[in-house]
Write an enzyme that holds these catalytic residues in place. Structure first.
Site, PDB file in Angstrom:
ATOM      1  N   ASP A   1       0.865  -1.177   0.000  1.00 53.66           N
ATOM      2  CA  ASP A   1       0.000   0.000   0.000  1.00 53.66           C
ATOM      3  C   ASP A   1       0.904   1.229   0.000  1.00 53.66           C
ATOM      4  O   ASP A   1       2.059   1.165   0.449  1.00 53.66           O
ATOM      5  CB  ASP A   1      -0.889  -0.027   1.248  1.00 53.66           C
TER       6      ASP A   1
ATOM      7  N   ASP B   1      -0.218   5.046   0.681  1.00 51.80           N
ATOM      8  CA  ASP B   1      -0.483   6.135   1.622  1.00 51.80           C
ATOM      9  C   ASP B   1      -0.300   5.698   3.064  1.00 51.80           C
ATOM     10  O   ASP B   1      -0.960   4.788   3.551  1.00 51.80           O
ATOM     11  CB  ASP B   1      -1.908   6.666   1.429  1.00 51.80           C
TER      12      ASP B   1
END
Length: 319
Positions: free
Chosen positions: A72, A74
């Site tokens: 991922d 963010d």
């Protein structure tokens, strides 16, 4: 309590649009990875490779070519949200006005203070971004994205997570970003970090020009899992031997797909879920770093748009 409903992220299962978004992201990721591979081969031939981050891997298994890693973006790889940093860069280049920046400012302030992804806030920001880029050429936004990375993102990469990604690369494995950010932005970040490629939200384009629509839906939650599943099938990967890394409980579907899930800088729900299932945890947020990405940083972004208070007021009027 009904008035606070917008504060609580809603859990969603995979839908036909999630599957479409995931498959589109996987297809785009494979295309972009081939381009990145060609660029690295050219760079190696001319001796212009970027410096690599050091790592002390306890995992993965060296030489396991049926394993890969999915990160991922963010708050896992990078502090804050890529879509909001991208919005700041576009605002600086006068792509839109102060009123629209206020929407980015409010969503980024919420993301940093609360430390979680609210699907409604993220969707609002993406809707704004789509309307802003409509009619622009993909090549134009890619070129600008390179500049924005240098201005707003390069110094926000978590060194610890970068080291984890490098461990997989050193083991000879492919490493992919998996994010709700636009695939073009994600691909730029992947290239700068020396990763294989990126799975991201695919915006529709015709003849190289953005239409202002998405293919499927944003690559968020269940859609990420669908993208990883589709890419693994296309690449011949064994998900039981793969690893996934995220900070958010929204990514539990993706983390649950692989044999080696990691909770990185986890939010409260993911931390509990990970501990209950004996998943590995890593937290690179020291007290000082947490302060840097907390209220002061959010307030600084809000000031660009006339103050975070104005952004909050705008949000309340809309709800």
């Amino acid at each position: 309590m009904a008035a606070l409903g917008w504060l609580t992220p809603r859990r969603r299962s995979a839908t036909a649009r999630s599957v479409l978004a995931g498959e589109a992201a996987a297809e785009a990721a494979r295309k972009s990875s081939l381009q990145l591979e060609r660029e690295r081969e050219e760079a190696a031939a001319t001796g212009t490779t970027e410096a690599e981050a050091p790592a002390e891997p306890e995992f993965p298994v060296v030489g396991d070519m049926r394993a890969a890693a999915f990160f991922d973006l963010d708050n896992t790889v990078m502090q804050g949200a890529a879509i909001f940093h991208f919005g700041r860069g576009l605002y600086k280049r006068k792509f839109f006005q102060r009123r629209e920046l206020a929407r980015f400012a409010w969503a980024q302030a919420w993301f940093r203070i609360a430390g979680v992804e609210d699907p409604d806030h993220m969707q609002d920001a993406r809707d704004s971004a789509l309307s802003i880029v409509k009619g622009h050429r993909v090549s134009e936004l890619m070129s600008i994205g390179e500049e924005i990375y240098d201005e707003y993102m390069a110094d926000r990469i978590w060194p610890g997570t970068r080291g984890l990604a490098q461990a997989h690369l050193d083991a000879g494995q492919k490493v992919w970003l998996v994010t709700a950010a636009p695939v073009e932005t994600a691909t730029i970040i992947a290239r700068r970090l020396g990763l294989t490629g990126a799975l991201g939200t695919v915006a529709e384009s015709v003849d190289g020009v953005y239409t202002g629509k998405l293919v499927g839906e944003p690559l968020h939650g269940p859609a990420k899992a669908e993208a990883v599943r589709a890419l693994a099938a296309a690449e011949g990967l064994d998900l039981a031997r793969c690893a996934a890394y995220s900070d958010s409980h929204n990514d539990i579907p993706m983390l649950s797909l692989v044999g080696h899930p990691y909770a990185i800088n986890p939010d409260t729900k993911l931390r509990k879920h990970a501990k209950d299932r004996d998943w590995r945890l890593r937290d690179y947020r020291t007290g000082r770093k947490a302060a840097k990405v907390g209220i002061p940083a959010a307030a600084g972004l809000g000031a660009l748009a006339g103050g975070t208070a104005a952004a909050v007021a705008l949000h309340r009027r809309r709800h």
